[in-house]
Design a protein around this motif. Structure first.
Motif, PDB file in Angstrom:
ATOM      1  N   VAL A  89       0.894  -1.194  -0.118  1.00 49.49           N
ATOM      2  CA  VAL A  89       0.234  -0.603   0.089  1.00 49.49           C
ATOM      3  C   VAL A  89       1.249   1.354   0.193  1.00 49.49           C
ATOM      4  O   VAL A  89       1.944   1.380   0.317  1.00 49.49           O
ATOM      5  N   ASP A  90       0.691   2.243  -0.846  1.00 50.26           N
ATOM      6  CA  ASP A  90       1.123   3.448  -0.884  1.00 50.26           C
ATOM      7  C   ASP A  90       0.516   4.516  -0.269  1.00 50.26           C
ATOM      8  O   ASP A  90       1.279   5.627   0.087  1.00 50.26           O
ATOM      9  N   HIS A  91      -0.289   4.453  -1.111  1.00 54.76           N
ATOM     10  CA  HIS A  91      -1.475   5.925  -0.756  1.00 54.76           C
ATOM     11  C   HIS A  91      -3.176   5.384   0.121  1.00 54.76           C
ATOM     12  O   HIS A  91      -3.206   4.426  -0.719  1.00 54.76           O
ATOM     13  N   LEU A  92      -3.831   6.225   0.462  1.00 54.14           N
ATOM     14  CA  LEU A  92      -5.151   6.219   0.763  1.00 54.14           C
ATOM     15  C   LEU A  92      -6.310   7.361   0.063  1.00 54.14           C
ATOM     16  O   LEU A  92      -5.813   8.390  -0.040  1.00 54.14           O
ATOM     17  N   THR A  93      -7.134   6.252  -0.561  1.00 55.68           N
ATOM     18  CA  THR A  93      -7.552   7.336  -1.360  1.00 55.68           C
ATOM     19  C   THR A  93      -9.083   7.442  -0.642  1.00 55.68           C
ATOM     20  O   THR A  93     -10.010   6.522  -0.488  1.00 55.68           O
TER      21      THR A  93
ATOM     22  N   ARG B 198      -9.781   4.007  -0.087  1.00 53.84           N
ATOM     23  CA  ARG B 198      -9.396   3.048  -0.414  1.00 53.84           C
ATOM     24  C   ARG B 198      -8.005   2.348  -0.665  1.00 53.84           C
ATOM     25  O   ARG B 198      -7.460   3.509  -0.359  1.00 53.84           O
ATOM     26  N   THR B 199      -7.334   1.431  -0.293  1.00 56.57           N
ATOM     27  CA  THR B 199      -6.320   1.277  -0.071  1.00 56.57           C
ATOM     28  C   THR B 199      -5.389   1.039  -2.122  1.00 56.57           C
ATOM     29  O   THR B 199      -5.692   0.320  -2.516  1.00 56.57           O
ATOM     30  N   ASP B 200      -4.462   1.642  -2.697  1.00 55.35           N
ATOM     31  CA  ASP B 200      -3.737   1.815  -3.311  1.00 55.35           C
ATOM     32  C   ASP B 200      -1.896   1.939  -3.487  1.00 55.35           C
ATOM     33  O   ASP B 200      -1.940   1.653  -2.369  1.00 55.35           O
ATOM     34  N   ASP B 201      -1.558   0.817  -4.189  1.00 51.50           N
ATOM     35  CA  ASP B 201      -0.277   0.952  -4.855  1.00 51.50           C
ATOM     36  C   ASP B 201       0.282   1.997  -5.831  1.00 51.50           C
ATOM     37  O   ASP B 201      -0.221   2.994  -5.925  1.00 51.50           O
ATOM     38  N   LYS B 202       1.159   2.060  -5.586  1.00 56.49           N
ATOM     39  CA  LYS B 202       1.597   3.156  -6.242  1.00 56.49           C
ATOM     40  C   LYS B 202       1.727   3.643  -7.623  1.00 56.49           C
ATOM     41  O   LYS B 202       1.475   4.537  -8.151  1.00 56.49           O
ATOM     42  N   ALA B 203       1.305   2.365  -8.465  1.00 57.15           N
ATOM     43  CA  ALA B 203       0.624   2.277  -9.775  1.00 57.15           C
ATOM     44  C   ALA B 203      -1.140   2.702  -9.561  1.00 57.15           C
ATOM     45  O   ALA B 203      -1.668   2.849 -10.471  1.00 57.15           O
ATOM     46  N   GLY B 204      -1.700   2.989  -8.271  1.00 57.92           N
ATOM     47  CA  GLY B 204      -3.164   2.733  -8.308  1.00 57.92           C
ATOM     48  C   GLY B 204      -4.063   1.820  -8.568  1.00 57.92           C
ATOM     49  O   GLY B 204      -5.001   1.997  -8.417  1.00 57.92           O
ATOM     50  N   LYS B 205      -3.015   1.071  -7.550  1.00 60.94           N
ATOM     51  CA  LYS B 205      -3.766  -0.317  -8.518  1.00 60.94           C
ATOM     52  C   LYS B 205      -4.688  -0.746  -6.075  1.00 60.94           C
ATOM     53  O   LYS B 205      -4.403  -0.372  -5.535  1.00 60.94           O
ATOM     54  N   ALA B 206      -5.457  -1.328  -6.892  1.00 58.23           N
ATOM     55  CA  ALA B 206      -6.742  -0.938  -5.114  1.00 58.23           C
ATOM     56  C   ALA B 206      -6.008  -2.560  -4.966  1.00 58.23           C
ATOM     57  O   ALA B 206      -6.007  -3.561  -5.350  1.00 58.23           O
ATOM     58  N   MET B 207      -5.870  -2.926  -3.395  1.00 66.74           N
ATOM     59  CA  MET B 207      -5.419  -3.627  -2.967  1.00 66.74           C
ATOM     60  C   MET B 207      -6.439  -4.315  -1.623  1.00 66.74           C
ATOM     61  O   MET B 207      -6.410  -3.626  -0.858  1.00 66.74           O
ATOM     62  N   GLY B 208      -6.808  -5.625  -1.544  1.00 64.36           N
ATOM     63  CA  GLY B 208      -7.666  -5.650  -1.486  1.00 64.36           C
ATOM     64  C   GLY B 208      -7.089  -6.573   0.145  1.00 64.36           C
ATOM     65  O   GLY B 208      -5.962  -7.130   0.242  1.00 64.36           O
TER      66      GLY B 208
END
Length: 577
Positions: free
Chosen positions: A340-344, A366-376
């Motif tokens: 996880v890189d950031h919260l949206t 939503r929890t996203d990685d650096k590429a903006g992919k959502a992480m479950g």
């Protein structure tokens, strides 16, 4: 003692079999009927009663750390200690003893929860059972007069080897480890849980997980959250499993709970019995003995002068095998949390609610990685920060949720308290040091948009007297009774001058002195306000009483003061002639 009992279980196959049957019977009679695997964890397909939003991994008070597996004696405890004996009766008496300060902490926590969360029905024996399993009652009651342990009680390092992998969340403040977390104190809280669950149980202004009064009260609140009722077995099971998610743990705690319910007694601090078997110890077994190698007969002349065997030819030394090239360790696959890189923000706008109401919007991230992919499957914590009595559903100030397949976690419904103003809801990723998201929420005061008198009687009084009735009004908001609305009543100078009048009708304060403004009025559950009695000075005429509420509702009441009736003057006595 339980430690001795545990050792007896391991002596011989027959004894082991009998003891195993006894322990199984005890657990079956007191456990929830769940099926565990060979590690004491819950088997697939069995409902733990934790709910769909239950966190995974370290989503427990202890981070699923180690605990003592020693079981109580199978017979009822004997409250009268027996000395100089190793009989089961003496064992039972020793195990039933709880150190004085530790016992006081459990009972004090029960009393506190009886007031703050009466529907939880928390028995102090449940805290004692968990304290026994977690730390052996603070290592047999090794605490000072204030209830603080004489030395830290720390669980194993939670670095993923045999236990959960929980990276440091407190910078080592509680557990002394700045790399990974460890369970701390007599009730074995991990720092990330203590951060929100910690309580001040002994009134010293600190929340210390190493203090048994603080830890016991925190454990009680932890078990009682989500409106759990300990008088309902399924809810008690769910609460215990939220402390350590293991069926074996649940059955062990329930065994001690039942044992303590049958009777306990107080022993001096530092003299309690200590368990000896931990949940992470491998099961003992008797190894199959390897048969000894038979020695070869020596060469040369045999006894009795028989023929000699030819001397063996020397075997040339074997060519050494070059050492194998070491295989580099495989790079571990990062967990969803570690990526996880950031919260949206998922659309939550301005959060506003009237005191006592539920906020219409729920916070979702939503929890996203650096590429903006959502992480479950990432644990997200929502924390209410600031001087407010707002809570999430269930009355807690912290809620932890796990992101779904779309990487979204939604906070429980947020309920406004009675304190008005702004506060913050902070969203962070559990086990990840990174920037969080802050949401500002505003609690507006309760309000009314209309006021009306409950009677049509015109308030009148003679000069120097008191009004016969009391003025009563009802406040409404959008047609419904407006309860707990602040109001002010002022005797004003005129319809155009709302300043306080200095003559005419008045109220009385506690000392009987005249007052003409009441500023601390509040409507009751039916929206009613009944003003105190009114009195009149010697000024006659028509006067105005103005009542206003939060929200702008206003009502003006006319008060009439008439002259006092003339008093007849008695005639003079006739003079005697």
């Amino acid at each position: 003692m339980a430690a001795q009992f545990g050792r007896r279980l391991r002596k011989g196959a027959a004894t082991t079999a009998v003891a195993a049957l006894a322990v199984a019977a005890l657990s079956a009679s007191q456990g929830p009927g769940a099926v565990g695997d060979d590690h004491g964890r819950q088997s697939a397909g069995v409902d733990l009663g934790l709910g769909a939003d239950s966190p995974e991994g370290d989503g427990t008070a202890t981070g699923n750390s180690r605990y003592f597996t020693d079981l109580p004696p199978l017979q009822s405890p004997n409250p009268a200690p027996t000395t100089g004996s190793d009989t089961p009766a003496a064992t039972g008496a020793a195990e039933a003893g709880i150190p004085a300060t530790v016992l006081a902490a459990y009972k004090q926590a029960e009393a506190s929860l009886r007031e703050s969360k009466p529907t939880c029905n928390l028995p102090w024996q449940l805290l004692a059972a968990i304290g026994k399993v977690e730390s052996g009652q603070a290592r047999g009651g090794r605490v000072d007069a204030n209830g603080t342990t004489l030395s830290p009680i720390l669980g194993p390092v939670l670095n993923g080897y045999g236990f959960a992998n929980i990276k440091d969340t407190d910078n080592g403040a509680f557990d002394g480890d700045s790399r990974f977390d460890r369970a701390v104190g007599p009730m074995q809280f991990i720092p990330s849980t203590w951060e929100w669950a910690g309580r001040d149980g002994n009134g010293d202004g600190r929340k210390d997980p190493n203090n048994i009064f603080d830890a016991a009260l925190a454990a009680g609140h932890y078990l009682c959250r989500f409106d759990h009722d300990m008088s309902v077995q399924a809810q008690m099971n769910a609460a215990i499993l939220s402390y350590n998610k293991s069926t074996e743990y649940l059955n062990t705690v329930l065994s001690w709970l039942e044992y303590y319910r049958k009777g306990t007694h107080e022993v001096p601090d530092g003299t309690g019995t200590l368990p000896s078997h931990h949940s992470d110890e491998p099961a003992t077994s008797t190894p199959t003995p390897t048969p000894p190698v038979q020695p070869s007969p020596p060469s040369g002349p045999r006894p009795g002068g028989g023929p000699t065997s030819p001397a063996p030819k020397p075997t040339p030394p074997a060519t050494p095998t070059p050492p194998a090239t070491p295989t580099p360790p495989a790079t571990p696959t990062p967990t969803p949390t570690e990526t996880v890189d950031h919260l949206t923000n998922m659309g939550a706008g301005k959060l506003t609610a009237t005191a006592g109401d539920t906020f219409a919007q729920k916070i979702a991230v939503r929890t996203d990685d650096k590429a903006g992919k959502a992480m479950g499957k990432v644990r997200v914590r929502f924390t209410i920060v600031g001087d407010t009595d707002a809570t999430f559903a269930g009355g807690e100030s912290v809620a932890t949720q796990v992101t779904n397949k779309l990487g979204i976690a939604t906070a429980p419904a947020l309920t406004a308290g009675e304190k008005t103003g702004d506060f913050t809801v902070r969203v962070t990723v559990v086990g990840r040091v990174m920037a969080g998201l802050d949401y500002t929420a505003t609690v507006a005061a309760r309000q009314a948009d209309a006021l009306a008198r409950t009677t049509d009687t015109a308030p009148t009084c003679v000069a120097g007297g008191e009004f016969a009735g009391q003025v009563e009004v009802k406040a409404t908001y959008k047609g419904a009774a407006a309860d707990k609305v602040a109001a002010t009543a002022t005797l004003i100078k005129s319809a155009t001058d709302t300043g306080e009048n200095d003559k005419g009708p008045y109220f009385k304060d506690a000392d009987g002195k005249p007052v003409r403004t009441l500023a601390a009025l509040t409507t009751d559950a039916d929206g009613l306000i009944k003003l105190p009695k009114l009195y009149a000075d010697d000024t006659t005429g028509t006067f105005l009483l103005r009542i206003t509420t939060t929200g702008g509702a206003t009502l003006t009441v006319e008060l009439t003061v008439t002259p006092a009736p003339a008093t007849a003057t008695p005639s003079a006595s006739p003079t005697a002639s």
